[in-house]
Design a protein around this motif. Structure first.
Motif, PDB file in Angstrom:
ATOM      1  N   SER A  74       0.821  -1.202   0.000  1.00  0.00           N
ATOM      2  CA  SER A  74       0.000   0.000   0.000  1.00  0.00           C
ATOM      3  C   SER A  74       0.858   1.255   0.000  1.00  0.00           C
ATOM      4  N   ARG A  75       1.877   1.262   0.843  1.00  0.00           N
ATOM      5  CA  ARG A  75       2.766   2.425   0.889  1.00  0.00           C
ATOM      6  C   ARG A  75       3.566   2.554  -0.407  1.00  0.00           C
ATOM      7  N   GLY A  76       3.946   1.414  -0.974  1.00  0.00           N
ATOM      8  CA  GLY A  76       4.683   1.453  -2.230  1.00  0.00           C
ATOM      9  C   GLY A  76       3.849   2.000  -3.372  1.00  0.00           C
ATOM     10  N   LEU A  77       2.598   1.531  -3.485  1.00  0.00           N
ATOM     11  CA  LEU A  77       1.732   2.012  -4.563  1.00  0.00           C
ATOM     12  C   LEU A  77       1.437   3.500  -4.401  1.00  0.00           C
ATOM     13  N   ALA A  78       1.286   3.942  -3.156  1.00  0.00           N
ATOM     14  CA  ALA A  78       0.987   5.353  -2.905  1.00  0.00           C
ATOM     15  C   ALA A  78       2.151   6.251  -3.300  1.00  0.00           C
ATOM     16  N   GLY A  79       3.342   5.690  -3.400  1.00  0.00           N
ATOM     17  CA  GLY A  79       4.521   6.481  -3.720  1.00  0.00           C
ATOM     18  C   GLY A  79       4.954   6.390  -5.173  1.00  0.00           C
ATOM     19  N   LEU A  80       4.055   5.961  -6.051  1.00  0.00           N
ATOM     20  CA  LEU A  80       4.401   5.825  -7.468  1.00  0.00           C
ATOM     21  C   LEU A  80       3.852   6.976  -8.297  1.00  0.00           C
ATOM     22  N   ASP A  81       4.645   7.445  -9.208  1.00  0.00           N
ATOM     23  CA  ASP A  81       4.199   8.400 -10.228  1.00  0.00           C
ATOM     24  C   ASP A  81       4.365   7.734 -11.588  1.00  0.00           C
ATOM     25  N   VAL A  82       3.327   7.778 -12.393  1.00  0.00           N
ATOM     26  CA  VAL A  82       3.354   7.152 -13.715  1.00  0.00           C
ATOM     27  C   VAL A  82       4.115   8.046 -14.690  1.00  0.00           C
ATOM     28  N   ASP A  83       5.043   7.454 -15.435  1.00  0.00           N
ATOM     29  CA  ASP A  83       5.796   8.201 -16.454  1.00  0.00           C
ATOM     30  C   ASP A  83       5.277   7.785 -17.835  1.00  0.00           C
ATOM     31  N   ALA A  84       4.199   8.431 -18.254  1.00  0.00           N
ATOM     32  CA  ALA A  84       3.582   8.094 -19.549  1.00  0.00           C
ATOM     33  C   ALA A  84       4.517   8.416 -20.703  1.00  0.00           C
ATOM     34  N   ASP A  85       5.347   9.437 -20.540  1.00  0.00           N
ATOM     35  CA  ASP A  85       6.276   9.793 -21.615  1.00  0.00           C
ATOM     36  C   ASP A  85       7.292   8.680 -21.848  1.00  0.00           C
ATOM     37  N   ARG A  86       7.761   8.074 -20.758  1.00  0.00           N
ATOM     38  CA  ARG A  86       8.723   6.973 -20.910  1.00  0.00           C
ATOM     39  C   ARG A  86       8.073   5.781 -21.599  1.00  0.00           C
ATOM     40  N   MET A  87       6.828   5.511 -21.295  1.00  0.00           N
ATOM     41  CA  MET A  87       6.111   4.425 -21.963  1.00  0.00           C
ATOM     42  C   MET A  87       5.949   4.735 -23.446  1.00  0.00           C
ATOM     43  N   ALA A  88       5.678   6.018 -23.771  1.00  0.00           N
ATOM     44  CA  ALA A  88       5.485   6.410 -25.167  1.00  0.00           C
ATOM     45  C   ALA A  88       6.756   6.199 -25.978  1.00  0.00           C
ATOM     46  N   VAL A  89       7.904   6.468 -25.355  1.00  0.00           N
ATOM     47  CA  VAL A  89       9.179   6.265 -26.048  1.00  0.00           C
ATOM     48  C   VAL A  89       9.354   4.788 -26.396  1.00  0.00           C
ATOM     49  N   ASP A  90       9.076   3.902 -25.429  1.00  0.00           N
ATOM     50  CA  ASP A  90       9.206   2.464 -25.696  1.00  0.00           C
ATOM     51  C   ASP A  90       8.262   2.019 -26.801  1.00  0.00           C
ATOM     52  N   LEU A  91       7.060   2.530 -26.790  1.00  0.00           N
ATOM     53  CA  LEU A  91       6.097   2.164 -27.824  1.00  0.00           C
ATOM     54  C   LEU A  91       6.596   2.595 -29.200  1.00  0.00           C
ATOM     55  N   ASP A  92       7.132   3.813 -29.268  1.00  0.00           N
ATOM     56  CA  ASP A  92       7.568   4.334 -30.569  1.00  0.00           C
ATOM     57  C   ASP A  92       8.817   3.623 -31.090  1.00  0.00           C
ATOM     58  N   HIS A  93       9.533   2.941 -30.204  1.00  0.00           N
ATOM     59  CA  HIS A  93      10.717   2.184 -30.622  1.00  0.00           C
ATOM     60  C   HIS A  93      10.379   0.748 -31.013  1.00  0.00           C
ATOM     61  N   ASN A  94       9.092   0.402 -30.993  1.00  0.00           N
ATOM     62  CA  ASN A  94       8.710  -0.984 -31.246  1.00  0.00           C
ATOM     63  C   ASN A  94       7.530  -1.083 -32.213  1.00  0.00           C
ATOM     64  N   TRP A  95       7.717  -0.506 -33.387  1.00  0.00           N
ATOM     65  CA  TRP A  95       6.652  -0.570 -34.388  1.00  0.00           C
ATOM     66  C   TRP A  95       6.415  -1.987 -34.891  1.00  0.00           C
ATOM     67  N   GLU A  96       7.362  -2.840 -34.681  1.00  0.00           N
ATOM     68  CA  GLU A  96       7.177  -4.214 -35.147  1.00  0.00           C
ATOM     69  C   GLU A  96       6.021  -4.925 -34.441  1.00  0.00           C
ATOM     70  N   VAL A  97       5.568  -4.403 -33.284  1.00  0.00           N
ATOM     71  CA  VAL A  97       4.443  -5.050 -32.612  1.00  0.00           C
ATOM     72  C   VAL A  97       3.165  -4.955 -33.432  1.00  0.00           C
ATOM     73  N   LEU A  98       3.126  -4.073 -34.437  1.00  0.00           N
ATOM     74  CA  LEU A  98       1.944  -3.996 -35.304  1.00  0.00           C
ATOM     75  C   LEU A  98       1.880  -5.156 -36.285  1.00  0.00           C
ATOM     76  N   GLY A  99       2.929  -5.974 -36.310  1.00  0.00           N
ATOM     77  CA  GLY A  99       2.931  -7.127 -37.200  1.00  0.00           C
ATOM     78  C   GLY A  99       1.748  -8.037 -36.970  1.00  0.00           C
TER      79      GLY A  99
END
Length: 484
Positions: free
Chosen positions: A382-407
């Protein structure tokens, strides 16, 4: 040759006053385990034993089960029950003194109750009948009649009043985190490899849903009890008071305590309900362990950032740039200890040699430790989850580096078009494998490939508009199936 250093003459820590804790649950982590003391400590067990003894005495007398025995006044009933409600340091100390003489824990409780009866005139006046009722105390009972009911009451209390509310709060915290991130796209990983994208919310919802199912099972637990004598036959009961309907009385008494009656037992209640409960709690622990390891991995990928202030901890002792995911690592370790204990409880408590052996007595004293480690894990999660901030930008970078998943999407669109009669779309899997396996494909490369396929215009347009970040299917909509 190096000369060994002799051991210093240490102070005897076992003699330090006040006594030092042996284990972490009575020391370092006492605050997290403390709510269980009211239910799963030795003192709580003795209080529950006293409660069963008192209620049995009241039940027999006020139902006029024993010929010639008096009924009790409301004041006498209240006085008897005060032995339980007032149970505290003085009674705990006195029990220890009695047990030092009896060498029998249940007998010590019996004697403590008799002392309470003897002292009744000081509160109720000389007209009270309570001092005359010594022979009613513990009548027709073997120790296990008292113990099985006391344990059932205490485990029920610990689960319903402490563990379940804590686990449910975590499940709801996780479900809210899932809802808050329902549409945040994230690269999935199957076998650790880039796979069809999901949303962060959907992945967290899977875990919240799994935990919720287990909590419903645990909420439906039956807590069984029996009070049927030395070998489960009501033999002494029937010989002494043959006119009584002892099975019915036993059922009424067990249900009066808020438990479910078990009509068929040996000397012991068979503990099957305990095994079922501990298996369910252990399974919940293992799903929580899955949560801990997944979140730990997302932190390592940079998908979550840890808020140091919210975590309430220091990072690395030597590398100041680090914020270690200790809440999730601590949770992992404690869940593993809890599961180990719950597993051995579940596997051993279902067996007793013939009508009785005492292996369960030692085993059941570890119920508290098993739940305490789970409680500590829940607190850390509970304390761990409360201390998380989501980094959507970092996720977007990974997605943009993996266009092959559209295969996958392209292959399935080719298949469905071919089934509909479009020519020239043979071997879609092989063609996508040649394009993508072991190779990086960027957005332009993928779109160029789509343009060469000869797909129907509407299908081609749909695929050309697709990106890894938008290839999440119904992930967001699936959160409607996540129940609180």
């Amino acid at each position: 040759m190096t000369q060994s250093v002799s051991q210093p003459a240490f102070t005897d820590l076992a003699a330090v006053e006040p006594p030092l804790p042996l284990g972490p649950m009575d020391g370092r982590y006492r605050a997290q385990a403390a709510p269980l003391i009211n239910y799963l400590s030795e003192a709580a067990l003795n209080r529950a034993r006293l409660q069963v003894e008192v209620e049995w005495l009241i039940f027999l007398l006020n139902n006029q089960v024993l010929p010639g025995a008096p009924t009790l006044s409301d004041d006498e009933v209240a006085y008897l029950r005060s032995a339980v409600t007032d149970f505290g340091a003085r009674q705990i100390s006195r029990l220890a003194e009695i047990e030092a003489e009896t060498r029998h824990d249940v007998k010590a409780v019996e004697y403590l109750l008799k002392e309470h009866l003897k002292a009744a005139p000081q509160t109720l006046g000389e007209g009270t009948k309570l001092p005359e009722l010594n022979e009613v105390v513990h009548i027709f009972c073997t120790s296990e009649d008292i113990n099985n009911l006391a344990y059932a009451l205490n485990v029920q209390g610990a689960v319903q009043q402490v563990w379940l509310p804590t686990a449910r709060a975590l499940q709801q915290q996780l479900a809210q985190l899932a809802q808050d991130n329902a549409d945040v796209p994230m690269l999935a990983r199957t076998h650790g490899q880039a796979a069809t994208p999901v949303t962060l919310g959907k992945e967290l919802a899977v875990l919240a849903h799994r935990i919720g199912r287990q909590l419903k099972r645990i909420e439906a637990t039956e807590y069984l009890g029996k009070i049927n004598g030395a070998t489960g036959t009501f033999a002494a009961h029937y010989v002494s008071v043959p006119q009584a309907d002892w099975p019915t009385l036993a059922r009424e008494f067990v249900e009066h305590l808020g438990l479910t009656w078990n009509p068929l037992t040996t000397q012991i209640e068979s503990h099957d309900w305990q095994a079922e409960l501990y298996s369910d709690v252990a399974r919940t622990n293992r799903i929580l362990h899955n949560l801990a390891t997944d979140v730990w991995t997302y932190i390592s990928l940079g998908y979550f950032k840890q808020n140091l202030a919210a975590q309430g901890s220091t990072g690395s002792s030597t590398m100041p740039h680090k914020v270690n995911p200790i809440r999730f690592e601590n949770a992992e370790a404690n869940l593993e200890v809890s599961c180990a204990l719950l597993d051995v409880l579940a596997s051993t408590l279902v067996t007793s040699r013939l009508q009785r052996d005492l292996t369960d007595s030692s085993m059941q004293r570890n119920i508290s430790v098993a739940f305490a480690h789970s409680m500590l894990a829940l607190d850390n999660l509970s304390r761990g989850l409360a201390g998380l901030d989501v980094d959507a930008d970092r996720m977007a970078v990974d997605l943009d580096h993996n266009w092959e998943v559209l295969g996958e999407a392209i292959q399935q669109a080719m298949r469905t078009a071919a089934i509909a009669g479009v020519q020239g779309l043979e071997n879609p899997y092989e063609r996508l494998k040649e394009l993508t396996r072991g190779r990086r494909v960027d957005a332009q490369g993928m779109r160029d490939f789509i343009g060469t396929l000869g797909l129907p215009e509407e299908v081609e347009a749909r695929l050309l508009a697709l990106t890894p970040a938008t290839y999440t299917g119904l992930a967001k909509e699936l959160l409607s199936f996540l129940k609180a």
